[in-house]
Design a protein around this motif. Structure first.
Motif, PDB file in Angstrom:
ATOM      1  N   LEU A  55       2.071  -7.543   5.056  1.00  0.00           N
ATOM      2  CA  LEU A  55       2.179  -8.315   3.898  1.00  0.00           C
ATOM      3  C   LEU A  55       3.592  -8.423   3.468  1.00  0.00           C
ATOM      4  CD1 LEU A  55      -0.679  -6.682   1.964  1.00  0.00           C
ATOM      5  CD2 LEU A  55      -0.666  -8.822   2.936  1.00  0.00           C
ATOM      6  N   ALA A  56       4.587  -7.552   3.622  1.00  0.00           N
ATOM      7  CA  ALA A  56       5.881  -7.561   3.080  1.00  0.00           C
ATOM      8  C   ALA A  56       7.096  -8.134   4.103  1.00  0.00           C
ATOM      9  CB  ALA A  56       6.223  -5.892   2.757  1.00  0.00           C
ATOM     10  N   ASN A  57       6.508  -8.585   5.373  1.00  0.00           N
ATOM     11  CA  ASN A  57       7.257  -9.034   6.707  1.00  0.00           C
ATOM     12  C   ASN A  57       8.059 -10.190   6.012  1.00  0.00           C
ATOM     13  OD1 ASN A  57       7.125  -6.836   8.218  1.00  0.00           O
ATOM     14  ND2 ASN A  57       5.495  -8.201   9.595  1.00  0.00           N
ATOM     15  N   HIS A  58       7.679 -11.068   5.291  1.00  0.00           N
ATOM     16  CA  HIS A  58       8.085 -12.130   4.990  1.00  0.00           C
ATOM     17  C   HIS A  58       8.852 -12.166   3.445  1.00  0.00           C
ATOM     18  CE1 HIS A  58       4.512 -12.526   2.928  1.00  0.00           C
ATOM     19  NE2 HIS A  58       5.202 -13.483   2.120  1.00  0.00           N
ATOM     20  N   LEU A  59       8.556 -11.095   2.972  1.00  0.00           N
ATOM     21  CA  LEU A  59       9.477 -10.834   1.441  1.00  0.00           C
ATOM     22  C   LEU A  59      10.575 -10.093   1.661  1.00  0.00           C
ATOM     23  CD1 LEU A  59       9.326 -11.467  -1.430  1.00  0.00           C
ATOM     24  CD2 LEU A  59       8.025  -9.109  -1.570  1.00  0.00           C
ATOM     25  N   ALA A  60      11.923 -10.641   1.374  1.00  0.00           N
ATOM     26  CA  ALA A  60      12.989  -9.888   1.582  1.00  0.00           C
ATOM     27  C   ALA A  60      13.798 -10.076   0.306  1.00  0.00           C
ATOM     28  CB  ALA A  60      13.674 -10.455   2.552  1.00  0.00           C
ATOM     29  N   PRO A  61      14.480  -9.058  -0.325  1.00  0.00           N
ATOM     30  CA  PRO A  61      14.664  -7.676   0.284  1.00  0.00           C
ATOM     31  C   PRO A  61      13.451  -6.964  -0.310  1.00  0.00           C
ATOM     32  CG  PRO A  61      15.897  -7.871  -1.959  1.00  0.00           C
ATOM     33  CD  PRO A  61      15.390  -9.326  -1.377  1.00  0.00           C
ATOM     34  N   PHE A  62      13.375  -5.797   0.476  1.00  0.00           N
ATOM     35  CA  PHE A  62      12.343  -4.730   0.166  1.00  0.00           C
ATOM     36  C   PHE A  62      12.637  -4.118  -0.980  1.00  0.00           C
ATOM     37  CE2 PHE A  62       9.236  -1.430   1.698  1.00  0.00           C
ATOM     38  CZ  PHE A  62       8.290  -2.043   1.682  1.00  0.00           C
ATOM     39  N   THR A  63      11.997  -3.862  -2.022  1.00  0.00           N
ATOM     40  CA  THR A  63      12.294  -3.387  -3.562  1.00  0.00           C
ATOM     41  C   THR A  63      11.276  -2.558  -3.820  1.00  0.00           C
ATOM     42  OG1 THR A  63      11.780  -5.162  -4.812  1.00  0.00           O
ATOM     43  CG2 THR A  63      14.129  -5.248  -3.794  1.00  0.00           C
ATOM     44  N   PRO A  64      11.592  -1.547  -4.774  1.00  0.00           N
ATOM     45  CA  PRO A  64      10.467  -0.930  -5.448  1.00  0.00           C
ATOM     46  C   PRO A  64       9.535  -1.754  -6.198  1.00  0.00           C
ATOM     47  CG  PRO A  64      12.496   0.137  -5.851  1.00  0.00           C
ATOM     48  CD  PRO A  64      12.777  -1.032  -5.013  1.00  0.00           C
ATOM     49  N   VAL A  65       9.725  -2.936  -6.710  1.00  0.00           N
ATOM     50  CA  VAL A  65       8.920  -3.829  -7.338  1.00  0.00           C
ATOM     51  C   VAL A  65       7.919  -4.341  -6.226  1.00  0.00           C
ATOM     52  CG1 VAL A  65       8.562  -5.800  -8.697  1.00  0.00           C
ATOM     53  CG2 VAL A  65      10.303  -4.072  -9.177  1.00  0.00           C
ATOM     54  N   SER A  66       8.507  -4.958  -5.204  1.00  0.00           N
ATOM     55  CA  SER A  66       7.892  -5.711  -4.314  1.00  0.00           C
ATOM     56  C   SER A  66       7.015  -4.756  -3.334  1.00  0.00           C
ATOM     57  CB  SER A  66       8.806  -6.241  -3.054  1.00  0.00           C
ATOM     58  OG  SER A  66       9.525  -5.424  -2.243  1.00  0.00           O
ATOM     59  N   THR A  67       7.167  -3.429  -3.351  1.00  0.00           N
ATOM     60  CA  THR A  67       6.579  -2.267  -2.631  1.00  0.00           C
ATOM     61  C   THR A  67       5.306  -2.309  -3.529  1.00  0.00           C
ATOM     62  OG1 THR A  67       8.141  -1.252  -1.904  1.00  0.00           O
ATOM     63  CG2 THR A  67       6.348  -0.213  -2.157  1.00  0.00           C
ATOM     64  N   ALA A  68       5.494  -2.122  -5.024  1.00  0.00           N
ATOM     65  CA  ALA A  68       4.393  -2.099  -5.937  1.00  0.00           C
ATOM     66  C   ALA A  68       3.571  -3.063  -6.017  1.00  0.00           C
ATOM     67  CB  ALA A  68       4.942  -2.036  -7.276  1.00  0.00           C
ATOM     68  N   MET A  69       4.190  -4.228  -5.435  1.00  0.00           N
ATOM     69  CA  MET A  69       3.161  -5.613  -5.562  1.00  0.00           C
ATOM     70  C   MET A  69       2.143  -5.574  -4.161  1.00  0.00           C
ATOM     71  SD  MET A  69       3.795  -6.793  -8.367  1.00  0.00           S
ATOM     72  CE  MET A  69       2.646  -8.250  -8.437  1.00  0.00           C
ATOM     73  N   THR A  70       2.942  -5.278  -3.379  1.00  0.00           N
ATOM     74  CA  THR A  70       2.314  -5.276  -1.921  1.00  0.00           C
ATOM     75  C   THR A  70       0.911  -4.215  -2.098  1.00  0.00           C
ATOM     76  OG1 THR A  70       3.753  -3.914  -0.965  1.00  0.00           O
ATOM     77  CG2 THR A  70       3.983  -6.143  -0.679  1.00  0.00           C
ATOM     78  N   THR A  71       1.388  -3.067  -2.740  1.00  0.00           N
ATOM     79  CA  THR A  71       0.126  -2.038  -2.628  1.00  0.00           C
ATOM     80  C   THR A  71      -0.932  -2.265  -3.621  1.00  0.00           C
ATOM     81  OG1 THR A  71       2.061  -0.497  -2.529  1.00  0.00           O
ATOM     82  CG2 THR A  71      -0.030   0.348  -3.337  1.00  0.00           C
ATOM     83  N   ALA A  72      -0.518  -2.981  -4.774  1.00  0.00           N
ATOM     84  CA  ALA A  72      -1.580  -3.621  -5.630  1.00  0.00           C
ATOM     85  C   ALA A  72      -2.310  -4.682  -4.816  1.00  0.00           C
ATOM     86  CB  ALA A  72      -0.964  -4.466  -7.054  1.00  0.00           C
ATOM     87  N   LYS A  73      -1.685  -5.383  -3.922  1.00  0.00           N
ATOM     88  CA  LYS A  73      -2.484  -6.589  -3.141  1.00  0.00           C
ATOM     89  C   LYS A  73      -3.573  -5.842  -2.482  1.00  0.00           C
ATOM     90  CE  LYS A  73      -2.261 -10.624  -0.463  1.00  0.00           C
ATOM     91  NZ  LYS A  73      -1.073 -11.712   0.308  1.00  0.00           N
ATOM     92  N   TRP A  74      -3.185  -4.603  -1.839  1.00  0.00           N
ATOM     93  CA  TRP A  74      -4.193  -3.919  -1.061  1.00  0.00           C
ATOM     94  C   TRP A  74      -5.422  -3.481  -1.920  1.00  0.00           C
ATOM     95  CZ3 TRP A  74      -5.361   1.158  -2.571  1.00  0.00           C
ATOM     96  CH2 TRP A  74      -6.175   1.771  -1.668  1.00  0.00           C
TER      97      TRP A  74
END
Length: 985
Positions: free
Chosen positions: A395-414
Motif C-alpha cells: 500500500l505504501a510503495n507509491h507514497l513517498a516519503p514514508f512518514t509516521p503519518v503515512s504509516t498510521a494511514m496505511t495501518t488504518a487502511k488495513w
C-alpha cells in the motif's frame, strides 16, 4: 572504606530568599495570576521547594538556574490545572493561563518542559496528592497533552510537504513570501478550527489526518491557476477518474490512504465552517469549471466558494480565522497550535517531540523492533512482505516519503479494509467450538469489556467510540477463531486437546479483548486512551497481556508491520519495567515458583489484586443482562482453580503466569527430563499451560509447576534483553569482550540469585550498576558520568532511569533511613547495589572461572542459588544488530541482505548492484574499485530507472536461543570499591 557521595549543596547554588521573591514576581507580573491563584501557587511552592533544594543533582541536565525555572514553571502549571478555585477575572478580557504562556514567561521551551515533567511528578507526587486528591495525575493530562503536541508536530510537517508538492512556492524565500505564507497559514488555521469544531476532544492522529486532507482538497480546488503545481487533466496526483472527469475526493483518498466516506464527511464540515466563519456563499462548482480551469474534474458532490484564495479575499479571511482562533485559545486552549507553522519557533525547541509519553520517532521505532526479545516480525509466524492486497508495504510503495503519518494511514487502511467488513458476531466456524451457552457467555463478555474500554466521555466522541469498539470486537472474534483452529489441531498423544478449559477462562478472554482494543487504539494513535489504559479498564496486568501477544502476531496473518512493532514494543516495556512494578501478576507467580521470595514480596506489598468480576464491571457501566441482550454467565470462573494457593498476606493468589514459548522450554537443571519429555512437549498446548493454575504440574517440564515454567521462560527473556543492551552499551564505550561477559554474568546471577534487586525497578538500573561494578574490579578508568552519557544515546533511554531509583529502606539499613524513597543511581549503587551483590562481585575476582555445571540445590541465598533457579549461562550468541554503523564520520550503515530480496540477485544485471561481504562485484578487482563500480551503477540507475528504493533497516530482529557455552577462563581484577560521586547529566 566507604566513599561518601559529595553532592553539591543546592542551597549553596540557589539563594532561597531571592527565589521566593522571584517566584512571586513571576506569578504577579509576568504571568498575571489572579490574587487567589497566586496565594495557592505560593503555598504549593512553599511546601515543595525543599525537594528542589535538597536534590538538585537529580533534576535536569542544565544549570541550577535552568532547573529552578523548570520547577517553578511546573508549580504554576499544576496550580492552574488542578486548582478548584473558580476563575475570577480581575481584568477585562482576562483569559485562563495557558501552558504556552507559562513556558514563555520562564524562558523555556515545550519539548524540554515535557522531558523534565516526569521527574517533577515523581518527586512532588505525594504533595500534589495531599493537596489535590489521588486523581491529580489524570486531571493534569500531561501524557495526553504531550501526545497531542507530537501529533500536531507530525501533521504540520505532513501539511508542509503536501502543500509544497501541490502548489508553486516562491523560489526566493519559499513559504516566507507574504502572499504564499498567507495562503499556507489560511489552510493550517482552517484545519485547527475544524479540529475544534468537528473533532471534539479525542483528536486521534488518523481522524486529524482525514480532516487535514479535506482542507487540502479545499485548497486544491480554490488555489489560483498560476500557483497550482499540477493540471487536473494530466497530473499523476489525480489517479481516480470517472466518465465525467477527475474524481478529486477519490484521488486524494488513494494518495493519502484516507477513508472516502470520512473524507467526504469532513469536506462537508469544512464547507460549513467556511460559510459560518467567513460568510462565504457556496455555489455549485459546475458554474466555475471553465473559468477556474476546473473543466477536467467530476463536479458531483463538490462545492465552490468564488474568490476564496484570491489575494484580497484571502487576507480578509485570514483575519477572521485568526480572530476566531484567538477566542478559542482564550476560552479553552492550552497550546497555541499556530506555533507549529514554524518548526524553528523557539517555544517548541529543537529536539524531538516524540520521547516520553508516546513514541512516533521512526529511527527509535526501528531500533525498538530490532531490540525486541520477542520473535521476529518477519519470522515464520508473519506473512511474507508484499503478499496480499492488504500488505502495508504494498500500500505504501507509491507514497513517498514514508512518514509516521503515512504509516498510521496505511495501518488504518488495513483496519478499514480487512477488519471492518467482518461480522460483529462469532462466525459459523468459530461457533463450532462453542456450545450455545458458551457462545452467549463469550458474546456477553466481549460487549461488556469493550464497552468499558470505549465508554464515551467528555474526551471521547460517542460515534467514534462505538466505531472503535466494533472494530476491536471484530478483530477479537477473528483472532479467537484462528487461535481455536490452530490449537484444536494440536494433539496430546492420540487425543485432540480439549479447548473447553481455555475457552471458559475469564482471564484468557480479557487478555484477548484487551489486545484487540490496544491494536485498534494504536492504529488510530488516539490521545485519550493510551497504554496502559486497556489494562486498567479490563482489570488485568501487563504480565497477563504478555500471554497472548505472540498468539496475536502468529494468528493474525494480515497484521501490519507497524502493529507488530507496537506489540514488540509493549513486550519490551513489560520486560524492562512494567512486569516489575508493584501490583504485577509476576509476583503472584514468583511466590509459587520461588517460595523463598515470598517474605520480601509480602513485605513490600507487591502482589497483584484479584481481577474484578465481570458483573462488577457491568454494574459500573450501568449494564444489566438485559441491556446487552444476553444471559448471565453460565460457567463458573476457571480462576477458582487457584483458591488453594496461599500467601501470608492474602487468602488467595490468582492464577497468572507467562506465555509458554515452546522453543524456550530448555532448563539446564532439567535437561534429562526435557529429553524424555520432548515428544510430549512438542504437542503441548501453550495457552493451556499459560492460563492454568500456577500449582498445576506442567507435563512438558518434567514435574515443574506451570508457575515455575513460566518464571523460567520469563527470566530467559529478561536475560536476552539484558544481553542485547549490555552488548550495545559495551560496544558504544569500547569495552572488551572480557568485560562484556563479566557484566552479563553478573546481571544473570543477580536475576537468579538476588532477584529482589529487580523488584519495583528498571532492568537498566541493574545493567548500569553492573557495568560500573565490573569496570572497578577490572581497574578500568570508566566513570559513572561516562556510562550515563553513553546510556543517553541508547534508544530506550529515559532520564528517570538514572535520576530516580526506588529504594525501600529496611530497619536493618546502615543509612538510618526508613520507608520508601527515590534516589539517584549513584546513591542506589553505593547504598543498595554494592552491599547486596558484593559476594557476586568478589566471585568475579582473579580466581573466577565460569562454571558450566549446575549450582547445587540448597545453596545460600546470599551469593548462592535459589532453589529451582536456572543455571547461569555464558553470553549468548546474538546476531549482529542491524543496521550497524560502520563509519565514525559518516552516516553509513550495513545491514544483512533480506531474504525477500534474494530473488533480485538471481539475474546478473541485478546482482551487480549489490556488494556482498567477502565477494567482489568483478573478478580480481580491488575494494576501492568495487565501491567506484557500485557508485557508477547507482548513478546510472538514477538516470535510467528513476528513484531507487533503499531500506536502511533490516527487518530481522534479534532471535534464536542462546548459543553453546564457552568455557574460556577470564582474568579479572580486584574487589570492587565504592563509587565516587561524579556530576551526571
Amino acid at each position: 572504606m566507604k566513599e561518601e557521595k559529595s553532592s553539591m549543596g543546592a542551597s549553596a547554588v540557589l539563594d532561597v530568599g531571592a527565589m521566593d521573591a522571584e517566584f512571586l514576581h513571576y506569578c504577579k507580573v509576568k504571568i498575571e495570576l489572579e490574587e487567589r491563584m497566586t496565594k495557592e501557587a505560593m503555598h504549593l511552592y512553599g511546601v515543595s521547594k525543599h525537594i528542589l533544594t535538597s536534590s538538585m543533582s537529580t533534576f535536569g541536565s542544565g544549570s541550577a538556574e535552568e532547573i529552578k525555572r523548570f520547577w517553578l514553571a511546573f508549580v504554576v502549571h499544576c496550580v492552574t490545572k488542578l486548582s478548584k478555585l473558580e476563575p475570577k477575572k480581575e481584568k477585562e478580557n482576562q483569559s485562563p493561563v495557558t501552558l504556552c504562556q507559562i513556558v514563555r514567561a520562564f524562558q523555556l521551551n515545550i519539548v524540554e518542559f515535557f522531558k523534565e515533567v516526569p521527574q517533577f511528578c515523581l518527586k512532588a507526587g505525594y504533595i500534589l496528592e495531599g493537596l489535590y486528591g489521588s486523581d491529580w495525575e489524570r486531571r493534569l493530562e500531561l501524557k495526553e497533552m504531550q501526545a497531542n503536541i507530537v501529533h500536531l508536530s507530525l501533521l504540520s510537517r505532513y501539511y508542509k510537504r503536501a502543500y509544497e508538492e501541490l502548489f508553486i512556492i516562491n523560489e526566493t524565500n519559499g513559504l516566507g513570501n507574504e502572499e504564499t505564507a498567507g495562503r499556507y497559514r489560511f489552510g493550517w488555521l482552517l484545519f485547527l478550527l475544524l479540529r475544534v469544531r468537528a473533532l471534539g476532544q479525542y483528536k486521534d492522529l488518523v481522524t486529524s489526518t482525514n480532516a487535514l486532507v479535506s482542507v487540502l482538497v479545499i485548497l486544491t480546488m480554490h488555489m489560483p491557476t498560476q500557483i497550482r503545481n499540477f493540471r487536473f487533466a494530466h497530473s499523476s496526483l489525480f489517479a481516480k477518474r470517472s466518465e465525467k472527469g477527475v474524481n478529486v475526493i477519490a484521488s486524494f483518498c488513494d494518495k493519502y490512504h484516507t477513508s472516502e466516506e470520512e473524507l467526504r464527511s469532513y469536506f462537508e464540515r469544512t464547507n460549513h465552517l467556511i460559510e459560518e466563519l467567513l460568510k462565504k456563499k457556496p455555489s455549485p462548482i459546475s458554474h466555475h469549471l471553465e473559468k477556474e480551469a476546473l473543466d477536467s474534474i467530476d463536479p458531483e458532490g463538490l462545492t465552490y466558494f468564488e474568490g476564496l484564495l484570491e489575494e484580497k479575499s484571502c487576507k480578509l479571511s485570514l483575519e477572521l480565522l485568526e480572530k476566531e482562533y484567538d477566542y478559542v485559545i482564550k476560552s479553552r486552549g492550552e497550546i497555541d497550535e499556530r506555533i507549529f507553522l514554524n518548526e524553528e519557533n523557539s517555544l517548541l525547541g529543537g529536539d524531538s517531540l516524540s520521547g516520553g509519553a508516546i513514541n512516533l520517532s521512526g529511527s527509535k521505532r526501528k531500533h525498538d523492533a530490532l531490540c525486541s526479545p520477542t520473535k521476529s516480525v518477519t519470522g515464520p509466524m508473519s506473512p511474507p512482505r508484499g503478499c496480499g492486497p492488504t500488505s502495508p508495504t504494498t500500500l505504501a510503495n507509491h507514497l513517498a516519503p514514508f512518514t509516521p503519518v503515512s504509516t498510521a494511514m496505511t495501518t488504518a487502511k488495513w483496519l478499514r479494509t480487512s477488519i471492518s467488513p467482518l461480522p460483529s458476531q462469532p462466525s459459523p466456524t468459530l461457533q463450532k467450538f462453542f456450545s450455545a451457552d458458551l457462545s452467549a457467555n463469550i458474546t456477553r463478555r466481549a460487549e461488556i469489556i469493550l464497552r468499558s474500554i470505549f465508554t464515551p466521555t467528555s474526551r471521547l466522541d460517542p460515534i467514534w467510540a462505538e466505531q472503535r469498539k466494533t472494530e476491536a470486537q471484530k478483530l477479537y472474534y477473528k483472532v479467537l477463531e484462528a487461535t481455536c483452529v490452530a490449537e484444536s489441531s494440536i494433539r496430546n498423544g492420540t487425543k485432540v486437546v480439549d479447548l473447553v478449559p481455555l475457552l471458559t477462562n475469564e482471564r484468557f478472554h480479557r487478555c484477548m479483548l484487551a489486545c484487540s482494543a490496544e491494536l485498534v487504539l494504536a492504529t488510530h494513535k488516539t490521545v485519550a486512551l493510551m497504554f496502559p489504559a486497556v489494562l486498567e479498564k479490563t482489570g488485568i496486568t501487563a504480565f497477563d497481556l504478555s500471554k497472548v501477544i505472540e498468539g496475536f502476531v502468529r494468528h493474525e496473518e494480515t497484521l501490519p508491520r507497524e502493529l507488530k512493532r507496537h506489540l514488540n514494543g509493549l513486550e519490551e516495556k513489560l520486560l524492562e519495567s512494567l512486569a516489575w512494578e508493584k501490583g504485577s501478576a509476576l509476583y503472584n507467580s514468583l511466590v509459587v515458583a520461588r517460595p523463598g521470595l515470598a517474605g520480601e514480596i509480602n513485605r513490600l506489598g507487591l502482589l497483584a489484586e484479584p481481577m474484578p468480576s465481570l458483573d462488577s464491571i457491568a454494574a459500573n457501566l450501568n449494564l444489566t443482562h438485559g441491556s446487552v441482550g444476553l444471559p448471565p454467565l453460565p460457567f463458573p470462573k476457571i480462576d477458582s482453580l487457584c483458591e488453594d494457593l496461599r500467601s501470608p498476606k492474602r487468602p488467595r493468589i490468582e492464577q497468572r503466569s507467562v506465555l509458554v514459548d515452546q522453543k524456550q522450554l530448555k532448563s539446564p537443571l532439567r535437561e534429562h527430563l526435557q529429553t524424555a519429555c520432548s515428544p510430549l512437549k512438542s504437542r503441548l498446548l501453550p495457552l493451556q499451560s499459560s492460563f492454568a493454575s500456577p500449582t498445576r504440574p506442567n507435563p512438558a517440564a518434567g514435574g515443574q509447576t506451570c508457575a515455575e515454567t513460566g518464571i523460567e521462560i520469563f527470566f530467559s527473556k529478561i536475560s536476552k534483553l539484558a544481553a542485547i543492551r549490555i552488548r550495545t552499551m559495551c560496544e558504544r564505550m569500547g569495552l572488551s569482550q572480557d568485560v562484556l561477559e563479566k557484566v552479563y554474568h553478573l546481571v544473570q546471577r543477580i536475576l537468579t540469585q538476588n532477584t529482589p534487586l529487580f523488584f519495583n525497578r528498571h532492568i537498566d538500573h541493574i545493567i548500569l550498576c553492573s557495568i560500573y561494578g565490573v569496570s572497578k574490579i577490572s581497574k578500568l578508568s570508566l566513570t559513572f558520568k561516562e556510562i550515563i552519557l553513553n546510556y543517553r544515546k541508547q534508544p530506550q533511554c529515559k532520564s528517570q532511569v538514572f535520576r530516580s531509583v526506588f529504594v525501600h529502606w529496611s530497619s536493618r539499613s546502615n543509612t538510618g533511613k526508613t520507608g520508601v524513597e527515590h534516589v539517584d543511581i549513584i546513591t542506589f549503587y553505593n547504598e543498595v547495589f554494592v552491599p547486596s551483590v558484593k559476594p557476586l562481585l568478589v566471585d568475579l575476582g582473579p580466581t573466577f572461572q565460569k562454571r558450566n555445571k549446575p549450582v547445587e540445590e540448597g545453596s545460600t541465598a546470599q551469593g548462592g542459588q535459589l532453589p529451582g533457579s536456572p543455571r547461569v549461562s555464558n553470553f549468548p550468541n546474538i546476531p549482529d544488530m542491524s543496521p550497524k554503523k560502520v563509519s565514525a564520520s559518516h552516516n553509513i550503515y550495513v545491514s544483512p541482505l533480506r531474504s525477500s530480496k534474494m530473488d533480485s540477485l538471481l539475474s546478473p544485471s541485478s546482482k551487480s548492484y549489490y556488494a556482498c561481504v567477502g565477494e567482489s562485484t568483478h573478478a580480481f578487482q580491488s575494494p576501492s574499485k568495487d565501491l567506484t563500480a557500485i557508485n557508477n551503477r547507482l548513478n546510472c540507475g538514477r538516470k535510467v530507472n528513476g528513484k531507487l528504493n533503499f531500506d536502511m533497516v533490516s527487518d530481522s530482529v534479534v532471535a534464536g536461543t542462546f548459543g553453546h557455552q564457552n568455557n574460556g577462563i577470564l582474568n579479572l581484577g580486584p574487589k570492587p570499591i565504592k563509587v565516587k560521586s561524579e556530576p551526571h547529566d
